[in-house]
Design a protein around this motif. Structure first.
Motif, mmCIF file in Angstrom:
data_model
loop_
_atom_site.group_PDB
_atom_site.id
_atom_site.type_symbol
_atom_site.label_atom_id
_atom_site.label_comp_id
_atom_site.label_asym_id
_atom_site.label_seq_id
_atom_site.Cartn_x
_atom_site.Cartn_y
_atom_site.Cartn_z
ATOM 1 N N GLU A 1 0.080 -0.992 0.132
ATOM 2 C CA GLU A 1 -0.038 0.229 0.243
ATOM 3 C C GLU A 1 1.105 1.408 0.059
ATOM 4 O O GLU A 1 2.271 1.728 0.030
ATOM 5 C CB GLU A 1 -1.209 -0.174 1.134
ATOM 6 C CG GLU A 1 -1.988 -1.366 1.219
ATOM 7 C CD GLU A 1 -2.304 -1.248 2.284
ATOM 8 O OE1 GLU A 1 -2.956 0.155 3.125
ATOM 9 O OE2 GLU A 1 -3.901 -2.080 2.873
ATOM 10 N N HIS B 1 0.442 5.914 0.725
ATOM 11 C CA HIS B 1 0.133 6.644 1.313
ATOM 12 C C HIS B 1 0.805 7.644 0.576
ATOM 13 O O HIS B 1 1.983 8.478 1.070
ATOM 14 C CB HIS B 1 0.161 6.614 3.011
ATOM 15 C CG HIS B 1 -0.790 5.510 3.737
ATOM 16 N ND1 HIS B 1 -1.923 5.920 3.735
ATOM 17 C CD2 HIS B 1 -0.233 4.181 3.575
ATOM 18 C CE1 HIS B 1 -2.493 5.056 4.327
ATOM 19 N NE2 HIS B 1 -1.457 3.986 4.484
ATOM 20 N N HIS C 1 -4.905 7.024 -0.291
ATOM 21 C CA HIS C 1 -4.690 5.231 0.457
ATOM 22 C C HIS C 1 -4.488 4.789 -1.183
ATOM 23 O O HIS C 1 -5.811 4.487 -1.323
ATOM 24 C CB HIS C 1 -5.325 5.336 1.249
ATOM 25 C CG HIS C 1 -4.716 3.972 2.133
ATOM 26 N ND1 HIS C 1 -5.531 3.450 2.895
ATOM 27 C CD2 HIS C 1 -4.422 3.457 1.953
ATOM 28 C CE1 HIS C 1 -4.913 1.962 2.958
ATOM 29 N NE2 HIS C 1 -3.813 1.827 2.644
ATOM 30 N N THR D 1 -4.376 1.198 -2.574
ATOM 31 C CA THR D 1 -4.529 -0.135 -1.488
ATOM 32 C C THR D 1 -4.627 -1.205 -2.902
ATOM 33 O O THR D 1 -4.930 -1.021 -4.078
ATOM 34 C CB THR D 1 -5.201 -0.377 -0.803
ATOM 35 O OG1 THR D 1 -7.245 -0.462 -1.282
ATOM 36 C CG2 THR D 1 -5.601 0.975 -0.123
ATOM 37 N N VAL E 1 -8.342 10.484 1.308
ATOM 38 C CA VAL E 1 -7.897 10.262 2.745
ATOM 39 C C VAL E 1 -7.898 11.959 3.570
ATOM 40 O O VAL E 1 -7.705 12.270 3.036
ATOM 41 C CB VAL E 1 -6.488 10.206 3.721
ATOM 42 C CG1 VAL E 1 -6.184 10.015 4.606
ATOM 43 C CG2 VAL E 1 -6.212 8.896 2.731
ATOM 44 N N TYR F 1 -4.174 12.703 7.377
ATOM 45 C CA TYR F 1 -2.731 12.921 7.555
ATOM 46 C C TYR F 1 -1.915 13.845 8.453
ATOM 47 O O TYR F 1 -2.180 14.978 8.598
ATOM 48 C CB TYR F 1 -2.295 12.253 6.425
ATOM 49 C CG TYR F 1 -1.953 11.922 5.208
ATOM 50 C CD1 TYR F 1 -1.704 9.724 5.641
ATOM 51 C CD2 TYR F 1 -2.225 11.304 4.419
ATOM 52 C CE1 TYR F 1 -2.060 9.093 4.644
ATOM 53 C CE2 TYR F 1 -3.187 10.672 2.882
ATOM 54 C CZ TYR F 1 -2.717 9.311 4.180
ATOM 55 O OH TYR F 1 -2.748 7.814 2.012
ATOM 56 N N VAL G 1 -3.079 8.127 10.447
ATOM 57 C CA VAL G 1 -3.817 7.999 8.613
ATOM 58 C C VAL G 1 -5.434 7.291 9.138
ATOM 59 O O VAL G 1 -5.390 6.891 10.514
ATOM 60 C CB VAL G 1 -3.773 6.973 7.727
ATOM 61 C CG1 VAL G 1 -4.818 6.955 6.914
ATOM 62 C CG2 VAL G 1 -2.168 6.876 7.722
#
Length: 174
Positions: free
Chosen positions: A11, A13, A20, A22, A29, A32, A41
């Motif tokens: 993953e 960020h 994010h 994935t 998001v 952060y 997160v």
């Protein structure tokens, strides 16, 4: 039923982009925040049948992602710890999820799960021996530490000099 082997999940960020990344797609998001021990997160789980909101602390020195979920129904567990290799490249953080997870019922118990995934993926050569052994060591050291702290995640982390903050999203979303 046997679990099929699968490659290590990676993953990303993207902090400035608030994204994010994935294995199932890119999610927005809303928070952060860099902390003394890693990265905090928080994001919603739009359309998820069980989970409404997710918070996590990426903790590179501990090789853990400490997660807290806000469920639609009753709480299934207090914390979910992913054993991972975490890389901080400034604006982008990468998480290599090393299969093993710990489910923590704070003050009651903790258990290691997904050992079958690690074993199957190691047998298929999808993870190297060194990385697999490190995952086992981290999981067992974490479980032992939690046991000594009477299964209190915060108490165990305090012995490691780590203090985490969590938001009560269930209260804020009402």
């Amino acid at each position: 039923m046997a679990t099929l082997a699968h490659p290590v999940k990676v993953e990303r960020h993207d902090v400035p982009g608030r994204q994010h990344h994935t294995n199932t797609g890119v999610r927005p998001v809303h928070t952060y925040h860099r902390t003394p021990h890693g990265l905090y997160v928080a994001r919603t789980f739009a359309g998820h049948p069980r989970i409404r909101h997710w918070q996590a602390h990426l903790l590179p020195e501990l090789n853990l992602v400490a997660c807290r979920y806000d469920f639609h129904g009753r709480r299934e567990h207090d914390y979910y710890l992913d054993v991972a290799t975490i890389t901080d490249a400034g604006d982008v953080w990468e998480v290599r999820d090393l299969y093993l997870d710990l489910i923590v019922h704070d003050g009651l118990m903790a258990e290691i799960v997904d050992t079958d995934e690690l074993v199957a993926s190691r047998a298929e050569g999808l993870i190297g021996e060194g990385e697999a052994l490190r995952a086992v060591q981290v999981a067992h050291d974490t479980l032992s530490g939690l046991a000594r702290a009477r299964y209190s995640l915060n108490d165990w982390l305090a012995t490691r000099g780590v203090r985490l903050h969590w938001h009560e999203w269930s209260l804020l979303s009402r």
